[in-house]
Write a protein that holds these residues in place. Structure first.
Motif, PDB file in Angstrom:
ATOM      1  N   SER A  77      51.469 -49.027  -3.441  1.00 48.51           N
ATOM      2  CA  SER A  77      51.018 -49.647  -4.694  1.00 48.51           C
ATOM      3  C   SER A  77      52.251 -50.063  -5.484  1.00 48.51           C
ATOM      4  O   SER A  77      53.253 -49.341  -5.493  1.00 48.51           O
ATOM      5  N   TRP A  78      52.172 -51.207  -6.160  1.00 47.96           N
ATOM      6  CA  TRP A  78      53.304 -51.628  -6.984  1.00 47.96           C
ATOM      7  C   TRP A  78      52.794 -52.031  -8.368  1.00 47.96           C
ATOM      8  O   TRP A  78      51.636 -52.400  -8.558  1.00 47.96           O
ATOM      9  N   HIS A  79      53.707 -51.930  -9.335  1.00 52.26           N
ATOM     10  CA  HIS A  79      53.328 -52.080 -10.734  1.00 52.26           C
ATOM     11  C   HIS A  79      54.399 -52.863 -11.490  1.00 52.26           C
ATOM     12  O   HIS A  79      55.589 -52.764 -11.193  1.00 52.26           O
ATOM     13  N   ASP A  80      53.944 -53.651 -12.502  1.00 53.58           N
ATOM     14  CA  ASP A  80      54.848 -54.368 -13.412  1.00 53.58           C
ATOM     15  C   ASP A  80      55.765 -55.340 -12.689  1.00 53.58           C
ATOM     16  O   ASP A  80      56.993 -55.316 -12.851  1.00 53.58           O
ATOM     17  N   GLN A 109      53.651 -63.293   2.144  1.00 49.02           N
ATOM     18  CA  GLN A 109      52.515 -64.068   1.653  1.00 49.02           C
ATOM     19  C   GLN A 109      51.351 -63.185   1.215  1.00 49.02           C
ATOM     20  O   GLN A 109      50.190 -63.561   1.350  1.00 49.02           O
ATOM     21  N   ILE A 110      51.673 -62.010   0.658  1.00 53.24           N
ATOM     22  CA  ILE A 110      50.648 -61.184   0.025  1.00 53.24           C
ATOM     23  C   ILE A 110      50.314 -61.843  -1.310  1.00 53.24           C
ATOM     24  O   ILE A 110      51.215 -62.070  -2.132  1.00 53.24           O
ATOM     25  N   PRO A 111      49.048 -62.188  -1.575  1.00 53.12           N
ATOM     26  CA  PRO A 111      48.712 -62.909  -2.809  1.00 53.12           C
ATOM     27  C   PRO A 111      49.138 -62.155  -4.072  1.00 53.12           C
ATOM     28  O   PRO A 111      49.190 -60.924  -4.094  1.00 53.12           O
ATOM     29  N   ALA A 112      49.429 -62.921  -5.119  1.00 47.29           N
ATOM     30  CA  ALA A 112      49.927 -62.343  -6.367  1.00 47.29           C
ATOM     31  C   ALA A 112      48.910 -61.445  -7.053  1.00 47.29           C
ATOM     32  O   ALA A 112      49.284 -60.601  -7.874  1.00 47.29           O
ATOM     33  N   ILE A 114      47.154 -59.193  -5.577  1.00 46.25           N
ATOM     34  CA  ILE A 114      47.101 -57.933  -4.827  1.00 46.25           C
ATOM     35  C   ILE A 114      48.240 -57.046  -5.308  1.00 46.25           C
ATOM     36  O   ILE A 114      49.384 -57.482  -5.377  1.00 46.25           O
ATOM     37  N   ASP A 115      47.917 -55.798  -5.658  1.00 44.98           N
ATOM     38  CA  ASP A 115      48.971 -54.883  -6.112  1.00 44.98           C
ATOM     39  C   ASP A 115      49.010 -53.591  -5.297  1.00 44.98           C
ATOM     40  O   ASP A 115      49.607 -52.612  -5.711  1.00 44.98           O
ATOM     41  N   LYS A 129      43.265 -60.270   6.580  1.00 42.82           N
ATOM     42  CA  LYS A 129      42.104 -60.578   5.749  1.00 42.82           C
ATOM     43  C   LYS A 129      42.511 -61.157   4.407  1.00 42.82           C
ATOM     44  O   LYS A 129      41.834 -62.043   3.866  1.00 42.82           O
ATOM     45  N   ILE A 130      43.634 -60.686   3.832  1.00 39.93           N
ATOM     46  CA  ILE A 130      44.068 -61.187   2.525  1.00 39.93           C
ATOM     47  C   ILE A 130      44.977 -62.415   2.655  1.00 39.93           C
ATOM     48  O   ILE A 130      45.491 -62.913   1.665  1.00 39.93           O
ATOM     49  N   GLY A 131      45.169 -62.887   3.876  1.00 38.35           N
ATOM     50  CA  GLY A 131      45.945 -64.104   4.083  1.00 38.35           C
ATOM     51  C   GLY A 131      47.434 -63.902   4.254  1.00 38.35           C
ATOM     52  O   GLY A 131      48.196 -64.871   4.265  1.00 38.35           O
ATOM     53  N   ALA A 132      47.866 -62.655   4.393  1.00 38.60           N
ATOM     54  CA  ALA A 132      49.289 -62.372   4.603  1.00 38.60           C
ATOM     55  C   ALA A 132      49.632 -62.485   6.085  1.00 38.60           C
ATOM     56  O   ALA A 132      48.745 -62.518   6.948  1.00 38.60           O
TER      57      ALA A 132
END
Length: 200
Positions: A77-80, A109-112, A114-115, A129-132
């Protein structure tokens, strides 16, 4: 975001000085333009699978030859993220492997919006599935390959998430992880990492 109000009390005309007025003006400008910067925390990476400075569990260890793990990519998980982030990338690299090190995972290419990535995102198909897209690791496998160092001293595994200024690095599935690393470096706005250890 709630705006801030600055109340300034000026001294009488006899005691006011140009430098005092300039200082107050600078303060007013800083408050007027500062809330966005003050509201952001540092870009950080956390994991329920890995603890920074800790030891990799068997669930994340490679599952071939004499390594007997489950080869599940870790939950992350990432934040900020920095302003202007348009996508994310993730890599796992062993700098202690002989030679130039060893790439265990590269995702781009993980969509913006997605965190986080769930545990086992690589093998479960979630990444696709998320396009990455995932690079080919140094085990010559597309996707995640867990730690499997030679017997002896424990190795470090650097897990990094990158905030990127583009949605497309023009990377295809299965290109070498080293190529992913190069392209990620051309578009990075910021990064966050944790370092874990594993030895046999």
């Amino acid at each position: 975001m709630r705006s801030r109000c600055l109340v300034v009390s000026f001294a009488s005309p006899r005691t006011r000085t140009p430098s005092f007025a300039i200082a107050l003006l600078s303060l007013a400008l800083a408050v007027a333009h500062g809330p966005r910067a003050l509201a952001e925390g540092p870009f950080t990476l956390t994991s329920t699978s890995l603890r920074d400075g800790g030891t990799v569990d068997a669930a994340q260890v490679f599952d071939q030859d004499d390594c007997k793990g489950s080869n599940r990519s870790p939950q992350l998980s990432w934040h900020d993220a920095p302003q202007g982030t348009r996508s994310f990338a993730v890599t796992i690299f062993d700098p202690d492997a002989p030679g130039p090190g060893w790439w265990h995972w590269a995702v781009a290419q993980i969509p913006a919006n997605i965190d986080r990535l769930p545990e086992n995102a690589s093998a479960s198909g979630y990444v696709k599935k998320i396009g990455a897209v995932e690079g080919r690791n140094d085990f010559d496998i597309d996707g995640y390959g867990g730690p499997c160092p030679p017997a002896g001293k424990a190795h470090r595994y650097v897990v990094t998430v990158y905030a990127l200024n583009t949605t497309d690095l023009r990377l295809a599935q299965g290109r070498p992880a080293l190529m992913f690393d190069h392209e990620i470096g051309t578009a990075t706005l910021g990064s966050a990492r944790i370092v874990v250890n594993y030895g046999r």
